[in-house]
Design a protein around this motif. Structure first.
Motif, PDB file in Angstrom:
ATOM      1  N   MET A 180       0.807  -1.209   0.000  1.00 10.94           N
ATOM      2  CA  MET A 180       0.000   0.000   0.000  1.00 10.94           C
ATOM      3  C   MET A 180       0.845   1.266   0.000  1.00 10.94           C
ATOM      4  O   MET A 180       0.418   2.307  -0.440  1.00 10.94           O
ATOM      5  N   ASP A 181       2.072   1.167   0.549  1.00 12.66           N
ATOM      6  CA  ASP A 181       2.886   2.383   0.599  1.00 12.66           C
ATOM      7  C   ASP A 181       3.860   2.481  -0.568  1.00 12.66           C
ATOM      8  O   ASP A 181       4.709   3.357  -0.599  1.00 12.66           O
ATOM      9  N   SER A 232      -2.799   0.921  -3.672  1.00 11.54           N
ATOM     10  CA  SER A 232      -2.312   2.301  -3.595  1.00 11.54           C
ATOM     11  C   SER A 232      -2.653   3.050  -4.880  1.00 11.54           C
ATOM     12  O   SER A 232      -2.372   2.577  -5.981  1.00 11.54           O
ATOM     13  N   GLY A 262      -8.857   2.404  -0.261  1.00 16.62           N
ATOM     14  CA  GLY A 262      -7.878   1.477   0.283  1.00 16.62           C
ATOM     15  C   GLY A 262      -8.406   0.666   1.453  1.00 16.62           C
ATOM     16  O   GLY A 262      -8.027  -0.483   1.666  1.00 16.62           O
TER      17      GLY A 262
END
Lengths: 342, 342
Positions: free
Chosen positions: A72-73, A107, A302
């Motif tokens: 996700m990052d 993301s 998300g």
């Protein structure tokens, strides 16, 4: 597969999102069983098989293998380095005609970068934009770009207007959507350089029902059908709406809990408030749509849970069935011609 | 004049605002009688005399003549063409030491342009910024720039951070205010070009407690004390917060009115809700402050009524008494020195 017959499935990135893969797979099951939307899951086969087994859905939903996943990052660059990520494979399925659209709760930066690379921009479109529906009544207000293109040029904002109008016509059935430019004053000369130049271009563009400037406090008043802005401002505005709705409800809840008399009142209204909160919940709307690529891509929140994922799959299937990409192609082709005429 | 003794009066632009001069004069009377803040009214003497007479306040509040006034829809250019406008004369009173601060509910663009021209930027400050307090608890969150400088450079955002910190320390008594940069992702590389470069500069600036990036949904969560952004994004964000609060309350009111059971509950809570709505009301906070000039300027909401005007006068007098301008001067001087050292 469900009895929808020939319809191509939605390629669902099963590894993207805060609650992947559990809630994503649960969403796929809901989409197939309750919304009649065919889905193919893209991700680690063994993990997905086990999740499907928990829903007794192994025979209902096919799996396409993807060895990697974007965290996700991870941003745009990482996504380019992973040609075998679940989101890349999902795009690939659309590109070779095995799926009608992509859905991911991964993301945003990763989905946008992968989509641009794997699906490519439609002819005549310079940069894609993310369209979201703001929770207005009786119909949502389309806001774009909500974050695909942070540094936009004035000409791109005109293209975003076309993308947004095509989306409002197709997905929301609006007959002749009006377009407003998000800026900081009603008069044409108000704004930063980008907005001032975009105002001039929009006012001179045929095929756009340009209603002029709108401001932040007009976002939820249904003053226009489509709000155009750059991806930086649009993302800040969208998240500010979401954050402020959440804040107002929290404050309200505290206010209701403060006194016993008010608490009694609060109990009487709980059901109604839940309804209202549900309407303002971004998950209910199915997510944001990445427009301008050779393939429909829906980016779910998300933090999406099964319901949000299922809504996103339904939105993706509907947009594809309604031919949003052809519609955008027609609009962009017309403008380019009329631009050439000048 | 009130018994506050030697304190210089606030120069109040009596002709600026949607409800000028009636509510402005009423606000001056409230400021003098209820808040012990000396005020001088600037505008058409005859009109103001008659308004003061309605409050029996002719002997309490002096009038300074200004022949012209800026209309609410007049922008920066018009203001430059009117050296005898009420806002220009109010600035002049501060410049020559006859007033401690300016308050106007006139057009923001007009007030900013006039202020820049008549009061000039403080030494070391390239562009002024408008600071506002977002309605968080237990303390407001300072947002700037809310609209003075629409096209900002990264270096200006660092200066805005200094202005905001000085404001938070002075006006709100915060001991070591933390600063966040408004952008579209938590990671340093998220944002448009302006935000990415500003992040680098802020992280390298001594004397700033930089907490990194914040997003739109963090504006009301008290994640940081001061939020820095360019005047375009800040104005959109501020108006989006205001519009969304209004929308959430309208939706709530409708929800409460829909059923008889809920209506009963609503009655029980009416007083509490009024309280909450009051707290979120921008007028209660006294308005926006234009920082970075050689004189304190408070810009009240254009739609301000007497209470809002009085609050703005009180805020202006307090900022002046607390020496906000000297405080900004110290901060900016330090940075310029430390920059030179590099």
């Amino acid at each position: 597969m469900q009895p929808t017959g020939r319809a191509l499935p939605v390629a669902l990135d099963a590894m993207g999102g805060d609650n992947a893969p559990g809630e994503i797979v649960a969403g796929a099951v809901q989409a197939v069983r309750e919304r009649n939307v065919p889905v193919v899951l893209v991700g680690h086969p063994r993990v997905l098989y086990l999740e499907l087994a928990r829903h007794d859905a192994v025979s209902e939903i096919p799996i396409v293998r993807a060895e990697e996943a974007l965290a996700m990052d991870e941003g745009a660059l990482a996504s380019l380095r992973r040609p075998r990520s679940s989101i890349a494979i999902a795009c690939h399925l659309v590109r070779r005609g095995d799926a009608c659209a992509v859905v991911s709760a991964g993301s945003t930066a990763g989905v946008v970068a992968t989509g641009r690379l794997r699906l490519r921009a439609q002819q005549g479109v310079v940069r894609p934009a993310i369209a979201v529906g703001l929770p207005t009544l009786p119909q949502p207000t389309v806001l774009l770009d909500a974050g695909a293109t942070a540094d936009a040029k004035p000409e791109m904002l005109v293209q975003f207007a076309h993308l947004g109008v095509a989306y409002a016509e197709t997905a929301l059935g609006m007959p002749r959507p009006s377009v407003g430019l998000l800026t900081i004053g009603a008069e044409p000369e108000k704004g930063n350089k980008l907005a001032k130049r975009a105002h001039e271009l929009l006012a001179a563009t045929p095929g756009i029902d340009f209603a002029g400037n709108i401001e932040g406090h007009d976002l939820l008043t249904r003053k226009v059908d489509v709000v155009v802005t750059d991806g930086f401002t649009g993302n800040v505005a969208l998240k500010t709406v979401e954050g402020t709705v959440r804040y107002a409800f929290e404050q309200l809840r505290e206010t209701l809990a403060e006194s016993r008399v008010a608490r009694l009142g609060g109990m009487l209204q709980r059901a109604r408030l839940r309804e209202l909160a549900g309407r303002l919940d971004p998950e209910a709307h199915g997510g944001a749509v990445l427009l301008g690529l050779n393939g429909t891509v829906v980016i779910a929140h998300g933090s999406s849970r099964a319901r949000g994922v299922a809504a996103a799959c339904e939105l993706a299937a509907r947009l594809s069935a309604q031919g949003i990409i052809a519609r955008i192609g027609e609009r962009v082709a017309t403008t380019n011609k009329s631009h050439r005429r000048w």
